[in-house]
Motif scaffolding. Sequence first.
Motif, PDB file in Angstrom:
ATOM      1  N   LEU A  25     -12.805   3.621   8.686  1.00 65.97           N
ATOM      2  CA  LEU A  25     -11.709   2.838   8.126  1.00 65.97           C
ATOM      3  C   LEU A  25     -10.471   3.005   8.994  1.00 65.97           C
ATOM      4  CD1 LEU A  25     -12.114   3.725   4.328  1.00 65.97           C
ATOM      5  CD2 LEU A  25     -13.050   1.760   5.554  1.00 65.97           C
ATOM      6  N   ILE A  26      -9.808   1.903   9.318  1.00 66.25           N
ATOM      7  CA  ILE A  26      -8.644   1.926  10.214  1.00 66.25           C
ATOM      8  C   ILE A  26      -7.446   1.333   9.480  1.00 66.25           C
ATOM      9  CG2 ILE A  26      -7.729   1.216  12.445  1.00 66.25           C
ATOM     10  CD1 ILE A  26     -10.579   0.949  13.450  1.00 66.25           C
ATOM     11  N   HIS A  27      -6.409   2.125   9.336  1.00 59.81           N
ATOM     12  CA  HIS A  27      -5.235   1.699   8.571  1.00 59.81           C
ATOM     13  C   HIS A  27      -4.309   0.837   9.413  1.00 59.81           C
ATOM     14  CE1 HIS A  27      -2.333   4.542  10.465  1.00 59.81           C
ATOM     15  NE2 HIS A  27      -3.411   5.296  10.635  1.00 59.81           N
ATOM     16  N   GLY A  28      -3.292   0.306   8.767  1.00 59.09           N
ATOM     17  CA  GLY A  28      -2.418  -0.651   9.425  1.00 59.09           C
ATOM     18  C   GLY A  28      -1.045  -0.122   9.763  1.00 59.09           C
ATOM     19  N   LEU A  29      -0.244  -1.000  10.318  1.00 57.93           N
ATOM     20  CA  LEU A  29       1.134  -0.709  10.692  1.00 57.93           C
ATOM     21  C   LEU A  29       1.970  -0.496   9.431  1.00 57.93           C
ATOM     22  CD1 LEU A  29       2.868  -0.755  13.385  1.00 57.93           C
ATOM     23  CD2 LEU A  29       3.506  -3.084  12.718  1.00 57.93           C
ATOM     24  N   TRP A  30       2.842   0.519   9.473  1.00 54.25           N
ATOM     25  CA  TRP A  30       3.705   0.898   8.355  1.00 54.25           C
ATOM     26  C   TRP A  30       2.935   1.559   7.218  1.00 54.25           C
ATOM     27  CZ3 TRP A  30       6.014  -4.221   9.756  1.00 54.25           C
ATOM     28  CH2 TRP A  30       7.240  -4.064  10.394  1.00 54.25           C
ATOM     29  N   LEU A  31       1.635   1.756   7.377  1.00 54.13           N
ATOM     30  CA  LEU A  31       0.829   2.329   6.305  1.00 54.13           C
ATOM     31  C   LEU A  31       0.108   3.577   6.789  1.00 54.13           C
ATOM     32  CD1 LEU A  31      -0.687  -0.967   4.891  1.00 54.13           C
ATOM     33  CD2 LEU A  31       1.051   0.460   3.781  1.00 54.13           C
ATOM     34  N   SER A  32      -0.085   4.516   5.886  1.00 55.90           N
ATOM     35  CA  SER A  32      -0.782   5.756   6.204  1.00 55.90           C
ATOM     36  C   SER A  32      -2.278   5.591   5.971  1.00 55.90           C
ATOM     37  CB  SER A  32      -0.262   6.882   5.301  1.00 55.90           C
ATOM     38  OG  SER A  32      -0.661   6.632   3.959  1.00 55.90           O
ATOM     39  N   PRO A  33      -3.092   6.516   6.468  1.00 60.33           N
ATOM     40  CA  PRO A  33      -4.533   6.478   6.157  1.00 60.33           C
ATOM     41  C   PRO A  33      -4.793   6.541   4.653  1.00 60.33           C
ATOM     42  CG  PRO A  33      -4.095   8.026   7.934  1.00 60.33           C
ATOM     43  CD  PRO A  33      -2.761   7.606   7.406  1.00 60.33           C
ATOM     44  N   GLN A  34      -3.878   7.156   3.910  1.00 63.72           N
ATOM     45  CA  GLN A  34      -4.050   7.251   2.460  1.00 63.72           C
ATOM     46  C   GLN A  34      -4.064   5.885   1.781  1.00 63.72           C
ATOM     47  OE1 GLN A  34      -2.011   9.286   4.227  1.00 63.72           O
ATOM     48  NE2 GLN A  34      -3.181  11.171   3.948  1.00 63.72           N
ATOM     49  N   SER A  35      -3.546   4.848   2.458  1.00 65.38           N
ATOM     50  CA  SER A  35      -3.573   3.506   1.873  1.00 65.38           C
ATOM     51  C   SER A  35      -4.995   2.997   1.694  1.00 65.38           C
ATOM     52  CB  SER A  35      -2.776   2.530   2.744  1.00 65.38           C
ATOM     53  OG  SER A  35      -3.367   2.391   4.039  1.00 65.38           O
ATOM     54  N   LEU A  36      -5.960   3.644   2.374  1.00 63.06           N
ATOM     55  CA  LEU A  36      -7.368   3.263   2.269  1.00 63.06           C
ATOM     56  C   LEU A  36      -8.169   4.262   1.439  1.00 63.06           C
ATOM     57  CD1 LEU A  36      -7.809   2.163   5.977  1.00 63.06           C
ATOM     58  CD2 LEU A  36      -7.867   0.652   3.991  1.00 63.06           C
ATOM     59  N   GLU A  37      -7.489   5.115   0.692  1.00 62.37           N
ATOM     60  CA  GLU A  37      -8.177   6.175  -0.040  1.00 62.37           C
ATOM     61  C   GLU A  37      -9.129   5.628  -1.109  1.00 62.37           C
ATOM     62  OE1 GLU A  37      -5.098   8.590  -1.627  1.00 62.37           O
ATOM     63  OE2 GLU A  37      -4.273   7.027  -2.936  1.00 62.37           O
ATOM     64  N   ARG A  38      -8.799   4.490  -1.693  1.00 65.65           N
ATOM     65  CA  ARG A  38      -9.687   3.912  -2.693  1.00 65.65           C
ATOM     66  C   ARG A  38     -10.992   3.437  -2.059  1.00 65.65           C
ATOM     67  NH1 ARG A  38      -4.590   3.411  -4.468  1.00 65.65           N
ATOM     68  NH2 ARG A  38      -4.190   3.450  -6.722  1.00 65.65           N
ATOM     69  N   PHE A  39     -10.889   2.789  -0.914  1.00 65.10           N
ATOM     70  CA  PHE A  39     -12.091   2.369  -0.188  1.00 65.10           C
ATOM     71  C   PHE A  39     -12.918   3.585   0.214  1.00 65.10           C
ATOM     72  CE2 PHE A  39     -10.606  -1.711  -0.513  1.00 65.10           C
ATOM     73  CZ  PHE A  39     -11.196  -2.632   0.337  1.00 65.10           C
ATOM     74  N   GLU A  40     -12.240   4.612   0.695  1.00 65.03           N
ATOM     75  CA  GLU A  40     -12.942   5.823   1.107  1.00 65.03           C
ATOM     76  C   GLU A  40     -13.734   6.410  -0.047  1.00 65.03           C
ATOM     77  OE1 GLU A  40     -12.006  10.248   3.031  1.00 65.03           O
ATOM     78  OE2 GLU A  40     -10.372   9.005   2.247  1.00 65.03           O
ATOM     79  N   GLU A  41     -13.108   6.568  -1.199  1.00 69.20           N
ATOM     80  CA  GLU A  41     -13.799   7.139  -2.351  1.00 69.20           C
ATOM     81  C   GLU A  41     -14.949   6.241  -2.811  1.00 69.20           C
ATOM     82  OE1 GLU A  41     -10.686   7.627  -5.166  1.00 69.20           O
ATOM     83  OE2 GLU A  41      -9.678   9.219  -4.033  1.00 69.20           O
ATOM     84  N   TYR A  42     -14.738   4.941  -2.780  1.00 68.12           N
ATOM     85  CA  TYR A  42     -15.766   3.995  -3.214  1.00 68.12           C
ATOM     86  C   TYR A  42     -17.013   4.105  -2.339  1.00 68.12           C
ATOM     87  CZ  TYR A  42     -17.855  -0.513  -4.509  1.00 68.12           C
ATOM     88  OH  TYR A  42     -18.714  -1.494  -4.936  1.00 68.12           O
TER      89      TYR A  42
END
Length: 311
Positions: A25-42
């Motif tokens: 998973l690759i996060h975006g500009l102005w956003l942290s890797p934690q912004s994808l935490e829901r996808f990661e857990e899923y």
Amino acid sequence: MRESNSPFLKQQRLNVSPQACTIVLIHGLWLSPQSLERFEEYYRSRGYNVLVPAWPRFGETVVETRQRGTSIAGLGTAEIFEHYERLLETLDTPVVLIGHSFGGLVVQLLLDRGWGGAGVAIAAPAPKGVWRYTLVQLRAIRPVVLNLFHYGRVVSLSSDQFRNRVANTMSDFEAAEFFDRYVLPAPARVLFELALSNLDPRSPLYLNFANHERAPLLLVSGSDDLLVPNTITRRVLRRHACSNSVTDFKEFPGRSHLMVAEQGWEEVASYTLAWAVSQSKRRSEYRLTDSKQHSAATFPSPFPNNHGETR
């Protein structure tokens, strides 16, 4: 799909069982890797190995990254791209690449260079060769790119800017909560590279739309995304039509730019995973054996027909 005879590519049979597949998973500009935490857990809950690496120079936490403002100031697309290439070189299992926002553009660049068995670009800005500017985008980048002194600095989103441009379908409370949890300063250099890519013959955002050997790509858009509206995503889709490789498009109604975290994110996560697995089962994975041959900092000059939007 045509098989490649390139000496720089090696072919592997893609086994997409959860135990034999890695999702990056690759996060975006102005956003942290934690912004994808829901996808990661899923995805983890379904047995997949999931990696959510931060961009280079970032800290391990949001707080630490915010404190590193000056150290990430000079970060650019080429360094971000090479950071993910080095990671992918270490993986022994087939890879599905899923990126959000600028991370979705990185996914497209990685696929173009031969990485991954399938890729998903969610709410991704357009690469070089596509006219991409909307009023919201111009308002976001104009204060930065009109001042060259910003090039080596970091720029921040205010809570109001985040609410109005990124999280526009959320309640004020949700937007404020997500702002505190996910939002980071961004290297202005990446914004300059986005804004000026169509004027730069050696732009790091160049990709070959006629690449017939890249892995399947899914472009995902939200109907209410103000930052990267579906009109732009559809322009990118038309450009990718130059390739014989699979390029699909999915629009989710009522979703903003932050569709990976807002209410209903499960539908996006489920659809993207099902699509990637189904596409990966149909093909072999192509992977570069020598990434130096295709460094992001030395992309070839664009072909004449890669300028502007196809009709």
